[in-house]
Design a protein around this motif. Structure first.
Motif, mmCIF file in Angstrom:
data_model
loop_
_atom_site.group_PDB
_atom_site.id
_atom_site.type_symbol
_atom_site.label_atom_id
_atom_site.label_comp_id
_atom_site.label_asym_id
_atom_site.label_seq_id
_atom_site.Cartn_x
_atom_site.Cartn_y
_atom_site.Cartn_z
ATOM 1 N N GLN A 73 6.247 -9.977 26.203
ATOM 2 C CA GLN A 73 6.544 -11.244 25.524
ATOM 3 C C GLN A 73 6.926 -11.323 24.372
ATOM 4 O O GLN A 73 6.573 -10.238 23.608
ATOM 5 C CB GLN A 73 5.268 -12.011 25.539
ATOM 6 N N THR A 74 7.801 -11.824 23.755
ATOM 7 C CA THR A 74 8.772 -11.802 22.643
ATOM 8 C C THR A 74 8.735 -13.391 21.928
ATOM 9 O O THR A 74 9.551 -14.072 22.577
ATOM 10 C CB THR A 74 9.859 -10.959 22.464
ATOM 11 N N PRO A 75 8.752 -13.456 20.571
ATOM 12 C CA PRO A 75 9.123 -14.462 20.110
ATOM 13 C C PRO A 75 10.644 -14.578 19.691
ATOM 14 O O PRO A 75 11.342 -13.502 19.436
ATOM 15 C CB PRO A 75 8.367 -14.660 18.625
ATOM 16 N N TYR A 112 9.219 -18.535 22.995
ATOM 17 C CA TYR A 112 9.055 -17.230 23.608
ATOM 18 C C TYR A 112 9.269 -17.037 24.719
ATOM 19 O O TYR A 112 9.265 -17.869 25.787
ATOM 20 C CB TYR A 112 7.244 -16.982 23.618
#
Length: 132
Positions: A73-75, A112
């Motif tokens: 998961q990445t912003p 996200y």
């Protein structure tokens, strides 16, 4: 950040997804992201939930086949071109993405994304370098 995704195998028939969401709703488990994929004979419902272990146990108790899958998961800032910046960095690192999808809603002006790749640790390291 590495997180756990649930992949639920579903029959291709009406009502299967709502059975999953109903069970999670009845047990107060928040769905943070979801994605569907299908084949001729079955579908896959990919879920990010607030309590993955509990959700998996509840679903399995109702006869669903559930696989726990590590994903990253990445912003991504909600600005034009930022997703492209992330994808270019992944491509430059020669990481093959199996699939990706977005999470529901935003937090602090950030969207996200969820990524599945063969080398999740390498993907996580690349994303840690570029994400502000």
């Amino acid at each position: 950040m590495m997180i756990q995704q649930l992949a639920v195998i579903l029959e291709n028939r009406p009502g299967q997804i709502s059975q999953v969401t109903e069970l999670l709703a009845q047990n107060h488990i928040d769905i943070q992201a979801l994605n569907t994929a299908e084949t001729t004979d079955y579908g896959i419902l990919r879920l990010i939930v607030a309590a993955p272990q509990r959700a998996a146990a509840l679903l399995e108790a109702q006869g669903f086949i559930v696989k726990k899958v590590p994903v990253v998961q990445t912003p991504v800032p909600d600005k034009s071109g930022r997703l492209n910046t992330v994808l270019r960095a992944i491509a430059a690192a020669e990481i093959d993405i199996s699939y990706m999808y977005s999470m529901l809603g935003q937090q602090n002006g950030l969207s996200y994304m969820i990524f599945r790749a063969d080398d999740a640790a390498k993907l996580e390291a690349v994303l840690d370098e570029i994400v502000e």
